[in-house]
Design an enzyme around this catalytic site. Structure first.
Site, short mmCIF file in Angstrom:
data_model
loop_
_atom_site.label_atom_id
_atom_site.label_comp_id
_atom_site.label_asym_id
_atom_site.label_seq_id
_atom_site.Cartn_x
_atom_site.Cartn_y
_atom_site.Cartn_z
N GLU A 44 -0.63 12.09 -88.09
CA GLU A 44 -0.35 12.73 -86.80
C GLU A 44 0.86 13.66 -86.89
O GLU A 44 0.90 14.71 -86.26
CB GLU A 44 -0.13 11.68 -85.70
CG GLU A 44 -1.41 11.03 -85.21
CD GLU A 44 -2.41 12.03 -84.60
OE1 GLU A 44 -1.99 13.08 -84.10
OE2 GLU A 44 -3.62 11.76 -84.68
N TYR A 124 2.49 12.72 -76.90
CA TYR A 124 1.14 12.86 -77.47
C TYR A 124 1.00 12.00 -78.74
O TYR A 124 0.06 11.21 -78.87
CB TYR A 124 0.82 14.34 -77.82
CG TYR A 124 -0.32 14.38 -78.79
CD1 TYR A 124 -1.63 14.14 -78.36
CD2 TYR A 124 -0.10 14.55 -80.16
CE1 TYR A 124 -2.68 14.09 -79.26
CE2 TYR A 124 -1.14 14.49 -81.06
CZ TYR A 124 -2.43 14.26 -80.61
OH TYR A 124 -3.46 14.18 -81.51
N ASP A 142 -3.08 16.92 -76.37
CA ASP A 142 -2.62 18.00 -77.25
C ASP A 142 -3.38 19.26 -76.86
O ASP A 142 -4.10 19.27 -75.85
CB ASP A 142 -2.83 17.63 -78.73
CG ASP A 142 -4.30 17.56 -79.11
OD1 ASP A 142 -5.16 17.58 -78.20
OD2 ASP A 142 -4.60 17.51 -80.31
#
Ligand code: SF4
Length: 355
Positions: A44, A124, A142
């Site tokens: 991520e 996020y 996102d």
């Protein structure tokens, strides 16, 4: 049946259809096949501002080099930045390294709030990590998810960016809870939203004919999918002018060496190699030309003038009181991890010398 009940049932059908589509169409990705907290966290962070296809080789190399959070925490910052070289936005690498040290001390966070305390993790990323790796019912938002939700709801950014995002965050929370109640895991639902935005509901030319939520999509019904989410306010650029010096030493065999300096901790692009800002000493060198390059890094537009010097010996400048690292490296194939500015300047210097 009331209108509200019909609407709720259509939304439920869309969520189930989205999940079925994801199970059929999802890309095989290394962090998906083994979604541990460590791997999902690293993926991520790498995926922030960067596309999946670019991240893939870096992720594999990074995992081979630092297979566990302990190995990442024990590494030097320069080794981590070096493994990141080429991926850009280097503060992400430094944050991962700091985060690994925190995790080794306190353990992996088990909640969204806990993850937000890790450097480089915002709302996020915390939602993505906790929903994918821990199965928690947490929302995400996102760029991809923002586009999918804004189009399917017919909500535009023209109401103001903050209000727009607040509404979408609420809706993202609502859909992950509703899908969970229908038996769809938060991991699948959130990844399905991201995947739909990446593969079908694209910025230009969305493939609405292949979309699993088309039956409830407001933007499609209005015949203006691409009008959503609406334009962002223009970016404000920061202009920077830099002067650098390329010290070129040529040995008797024609091999050319250049001098590089590692950016110190606290400096911009810390840990990466670059051309020095220092000139060679008088009598030690002769200026033979200059090149100009332009680089864009996040919100910075950098104009760089690099003066090229032929030097008589492989000396290095006076060390800075806080300590400097200098290295002579072969111009034909520099073996140092440099920023994108270094790469671009280096190519321009090579082209100038080969004219
Ligand atoms: Fe996006 Fe089209 Fe699907 Fe609507 S129908 S969510 S615009 S791809």
């Amino acid at each position: 049946m009331s209108r509200q009940a019909v609407t709720a049932s259509r939304i439920n059908n869309s969520l189930l259809s989205l999940d079925r589509w994801f199970q059929r169409q999802k890309r095989v990705l290394p962090w998906r096949s083994e979604p541990t907290l460590y791997r999902v966290w690293v993926s991520e962070i790498m995926l922030q501002q960067t596309q999946v296809v670019t991240v893939l080789p870096y992720f594999e190399r990074f995992m081979n080099r630092f297979p566990t959070v302990e190995s990442l925490a024990q590494a030097s910052e320069s080794a981590v930045v070096e493994a990141w070289a080429g991926l850009g936005y280097y503060s992400r690498a430094r944050n991962l390294h700091r985060g690994a040290k925190q995790i080794v001390e306190r353990g992996f966070p088990q909640s969204r709030e806990g993850w937000i305390e890790i450097p480089g993790v915002g709302p996020y990323t915390a939602g993505a990590i906790t929903s994918i790796a821990l199965g928690l019912v947490e929302p995400i938002l996102d760029g991809n998810v923002e586009r999918v939700l804004s189009r399917s709801l017919g909500w535009s950014r023209t109401v103001g960016d903050t209000r727009f995002k607040t509404r979408l965050w609420k809706w993202s929370g609502l859909v992950v809870r509703r899908a969970h109640a229908l038996g769809v895991s938060p991991s699948s639902l959130n990844q399905a939203l991201m995947e739909l935005g990446a593969l079908v509901c694209t910025f230009r030319n969305p493939r609405c004919g292949d979309c699993p939520v088309s039956s409830t999509c407001v933007a499609l019904a209005q015949g203006k999918a691409e009008a959503f989410p609406g334009k962002k306010a223009a970016k404000e650029w920061i202009r920077i002018e830099e002067v650098r010096h390329a010290w070129v030493f040529e040995d008797g065999s024609g091999k050319r060496m250049i001098l590089a300096r590692r950016q110190r901790s606290g400096e911009w692009r810390a840990g990466l190699w670059d051309f020095p800002a220092e000139k060679p000493g008088v009598g030690h060198a002769r200026e033979i030309g200059e090149v100009r390059t332009r680089h864009v890094v996040t919100r910075h537009k950098i104009e760089r003038l690099t003066q090229i010097w032929r030097v008589r010996s492989m000396e290095v400048p006076q060390p800075h009181p806080s300590g400097d690292e200098w290295e002579w490296t072969e111009l034909a194939s520099p073996s140092l991890a440099g920023s994108s500015s270094f790469q671009k300047t280096w190519k321009a210097v090579v082209a100038y010398l080969e004219k």
